[in-house]
Motif scaffolding. Sequence first.
Motif, PDB file in Angstrom:
ATOM      1  N   ALA A   1       0.755  -1.284  -0.019  1.00 35.16           N
ATOM      2  CA  ALA A   1      -0.042   0.016  -0.073  1.00 35.16           C
ATOM      3  C   ALA A   1       1.075   1.099   0.207  1.00 35.16           C
ATOM      4  O   ALA A   1       0.784   2.234  -0.500  1.00 35.16           O
TER       5      ALA A   1
ATOM      6  N   GLY B   1       2.125   1.734  -3.545  1.00 36.98           N
ATOM      7  CA  GLY B   1       1.143   2.006  -4.344  1.00 36.98           C
ATOM      8  C   GLY B   1       0.478   0.739  -4.743  1.00 36.98           C
ATOM      9  O   GLY B   1      -0.465   0.283  -3.982  1.00 36.98           O
ATOM     10  N   ALA B   2       0.772   0.038  -5.711  1.00 33.37           N
ATOM     11  CA  ALA B   2      -0.112  -1.213  -6.089  1.00 33.37           C
ATOM     12  C   ALA B   2       0.943  -2.255  -6.821  1.00 33.37           C
ATOM     13  O   ALA B   2       0.486  -2.832  -7.847  1.00 33.37           O
TER      14      ALA B   2
ATOM     15  N   LEU C   1       1.388  -5.491  -6.171  1.00 37.73           N
ATOM     16  CA  LEU C   1       0.859  -6.901  -6.138  1.00 37.73           C
ATOM     17  C   LEU C   1      -0.116  -7.155  -6.754  1.00 37.73           C
ATOM     18  O   LEU C   1      -0.707  -8.227  -6.557  1.00 37.73           O
TER      19      LEU C   1
ATOM     20  N   SER D   1       6.199   4.987 -11.594  1.00 37.61           N
ATOM     21  CA  SER D   1       6.086   6.347 -12.009  1.00 37.61           C
ATOM     22  C   SER D   1       5.769   7.218 -10.430  1.00 37.61           C
ATOM     23  O   SER D   1       4.899   7.146  -9.803  1.00 37.61           O
TER      24      SER D   1
ATOM     25  N   TRP E   1       5.168   5.850  -7.219  1.00 39.62           N
ATOM     26  CA  TRP E   1       4.292   4.494  -7.138  1.00 39.62           C
ATOM     27  C   TRP E   1       5.037   3.491  -7.718  1.00 39.62           C
ATOM     28  O   TRP E   1       5.721   3.599  -8.676  1.00 39.62           O
TER      29      TRP E   1
ATOM     30  N   ILE F   1       3.747   0.117  -9.834  1.00 44.29           N
ATOM     31  CA  ILE F   1       2.367  -0.250 -10.114  1.00 44.29           C
ATOM     32  C   ILE F   1       2.347  -1.654 -10.876  1.00 44.29           C
ATOM     33  O   ILE F   1       3.239  -1.523 -12.108  1.00 44.29           O
TER      34      ILE F   1
END
Lengths: 243, 243
Positions: free
Chosen positions: A119, A122-123, A125, A231, A234, A236
């Motif tokens: 978290a 960012g994301a 997984l 980015s 993050w 992603i």
Amino acid sequence: MSWIKVVGIGPGSSEDLTFRAAKALKDSDVVVGYTTYINLIKPLIEGKMVIVSGMRDEVERCRKALELAGKGLKVSLVSGGDPGVYGMAGLLLEVALKGGAQTEIEVIPGVSAVNSAAAILGAPLMQDFAVVSLSDHLVPWEVIEKRLSLAAQADFVIAIYNPGSSERPENLSRAWEILMRHKKPDTPVGIVRKASREGQSVAITRLDKLPEYNVDMSTIVVVGGESTFISGRWIITPRGYRV
Amino acid sequence: MSWIKVVGIGPGSSEDLTFRAAKALKDSDVVVGYTTYINLIKPLIEGKMVIVSGMRDEVERCRKALELAGKGLKVSLVSGGDPGVYGMAGLLLEVALKGGAQTEIEVIPGVSAVNSAAAILGAPLMQDFAVVSLSDHLVPWEVIEKRLSLAAQADFVIAIYNPGSSERPENLSRAWEILMRHKKPDTPVGIVRKASREGQSVAITRLDKLPEYNVDMSTIVVVGGESTFISGRWIITPRGYRV
């Protein structure tokens, strides 16, 4: 009636607890846990009987919890993150089964350190992922190497627990060599230390530069998959939607 | 100041939320989410503006959240379980990046469905594990097959999301054939439907008998590793401690 609840307290501060975990702590007569975790939830267990123990006393801690429950007490056995991910759930059940304990046992899940680290990054997984611990204290190193190698070949995003140990400083560099064999050198890597705790630090880099970073046992390293990108702040891994 | 928080609400009832997630919902002007998840947290968002949408409207839901934040509102985008595990975190970030949105974004982790299912089963994930979704809506089926095969060869405990779909009823049987090739027929398997929600059901069986069970999209299937064993209502993968 007595019971033992293995309570996952999440990665860090008491705001990462679930309501169910907080209620279990509140309802218990005694709270048993490792020093660090007990300190993280201090505001929630004020006035409770607390039994604190050191890091390598896991089996003893479970025996103690069972002994107290055997005396009729309601016991919370505290586990950092999620008790089912390198936590106390399995060991307590094993010790209970071995001793033939009749106590009622419940495992209360918590936000696992890997989800917390993800978290913050960012994301990373968002597709299939594998979770591997580099600690060879309990698992043979060859097994760990095999898992890393096959997980990398399968293009799993890989979350690494216990990447840096003062006793085994070479484990991460050996793991890195295996990952470099099967993943691209510019694969995004996130390094989160003390996720969601005081002193949290975050670094975002690429796989070939990982050896330049210091990691320790409170660090999670997330190594991306083929489609993972960076980015700004993050990392992603696209799930695959057309955006 | 406006923001978007991607709020992980955990697997089920509102007691599985963290305090941080509940606070985000409370602080927001508007809550955006998929019908099922909005219903699970209804008591916590009474009186809030709520925007509910259907299952396949994920991209639209993210655009809406960004549009509302662009108008100066504080927005919670609700995600079941953990937003970083097959949830809304990645997609929101992708849509935000594509549109050049300047909104402040935070991902609030939650108890993921796999950790919840594991807690109900006891402690099946106590060693390294892999998480694989059988949904080939967004990932090619060959990639999924390869991941299952290599994860099984690496003796990962494997947690399977989206095992049963009415559109793709054959996916689970094809996955099962792959697992049977590399894991023993008596490998413990846990099947948890609607973990921690109303209507929860749990079955414990062995790998060769998995095809006898009905699974759907709200089921998590946990397939053990070599050392995993069943005792009564528990599935345990020993961490390796001498007990």
